[in-house]
Design a protein around this motif. Structure first.
Motif, PDB file in Angstrom:
ATOM      1  N   GLU A 193       0.780  -1.185   0.216  1.00  0.00           N
ATOM      2  CA  GLU A 193      -0.065   0.135  -0.096  1.00  0.00           C
ATOM      3  C   GLU A 193       0.993   1.275  -0.068  1.00  0.00           C
ATOM      4  OE1 GLU A 193      -3.343   0.068  -0.191  1.00  0.00           O
ATOM      5  OE2 GLU A 193      -3.599  -2.076   0.000  1.00  0.00           O
ATOM      6  N   PRO A 194       0.564   2.328  -0.499  1.00  0.00           N
ATOM      7  CA  PRO A 194       1.072   3.731  -0.676  1.00  0.00           C
ATOM      8  C   PRO A 194       1.168   4.330   0.757  1.00  0.00           C
ATOM      9  CG  PRO A 194      -0.501   3.931  -2.107  1.00  0.00           C
ATOM     10  CD  PRO A 194      -0.908   2.555  -1.181  1.00  0.00           C
ATOM     11  N   MET A 195       2.573   4.600   1.178  1.00  0.00           N
ATOM     12  CA  MET A 195       2.689   5.153   2.416  1.00  0.00           C
ATOM     13  C   MET A 195       2.214   6.362   2.542  1.00  0.00           C
ATOM     14  SD  MET A 195       6.685   3.918   3.102  1.00  0.00           S
ATOM     15  CE  MET A 195       6.592   3.962   4.972  1.00  0.00           C
ATOM     16  N   VAL A 196       1.690   7.033   3.876  1.00  0.00           N
ATOM     17  CA  VAL A 196       0.999   7.994   3.928  1.00  0.00           C
ATOM     18  C   VAL A 196       1.872   9.332   4.492  1.00  0.00           C
ATOM     19  CG1 VAL A 196      -0.901   8.986   5.497  1.00  0.00           C
ATOM     20  CG2 VAL A 196      -0.836   6.746   4.580  1.00  0.00           C
ATOM     21  N   LEU A 197       1.963  10.366   3.869  1.00  0.00           N
ATOM     22  CA  LEU A 197       2.775  11.680   4.218  1.00  0.00           C
ATOM     23  C   LEU A 197       2.213  11.978   5.669  1.00  0.00           C
ATOM     24  CD1 LEU A 197       4.624  13.912   3.620  1.00  0.00           C
ATOM     25  CD2 LEU A 197       2.941  15.046   2.445  1.00  0.00           C
ATOM     26  N   GLN A 198       2.960  12.482   6.553  1.00  0.00           N
ATOM     27  CA  GLN A 198       2.897  12.778   7.910  1.00  0.00           C
ATOM     28  C   GLN A 198       2.936  14.070   8.152  1.00  0.00           C
ATOM     29  OE1 GLN A 198       1.864  10.324  10.331  1.00  0.00           O
ATOM     30  NE2 GLN A 198       1.695   9.308   8.472  1.00  0.00           N
ATOM     31  N   GLY A 199       2.001  14.896   8.631  1.00  0.00           N
ATOM     32  CA  GLY A 199       2.164  16.403   9.127  1.00  0.00           C
ATOM     33  C   GLY A 199       1.763  17.127   7.937  1.00  0.00           C
TER      34      GLY A 199
END
Length: 40
Positions: free
Chosen positions: A34-40
């Protein structure tokens, strides 16, 4: 969503891996299929 700049932090919502970008090469970060999620 592709990587845009150095210093961005990405997290895998499945396993919890975290990645900080040190060099931008474009593309999308993927973990556990799955695509990783950008934090902040």
């Amino acid at each position: 969503m592709g990587v845009k700049k150095e210093g961005e932090k990405y997290k895998c919502d499945i396993c919890g891996n975290e990645v900080v970008v040190t060099k931008v090469g474009g593309g999308e970060l993927v973990c556990c299929g799955e695509p990783m999620v950008l934090q902040g």
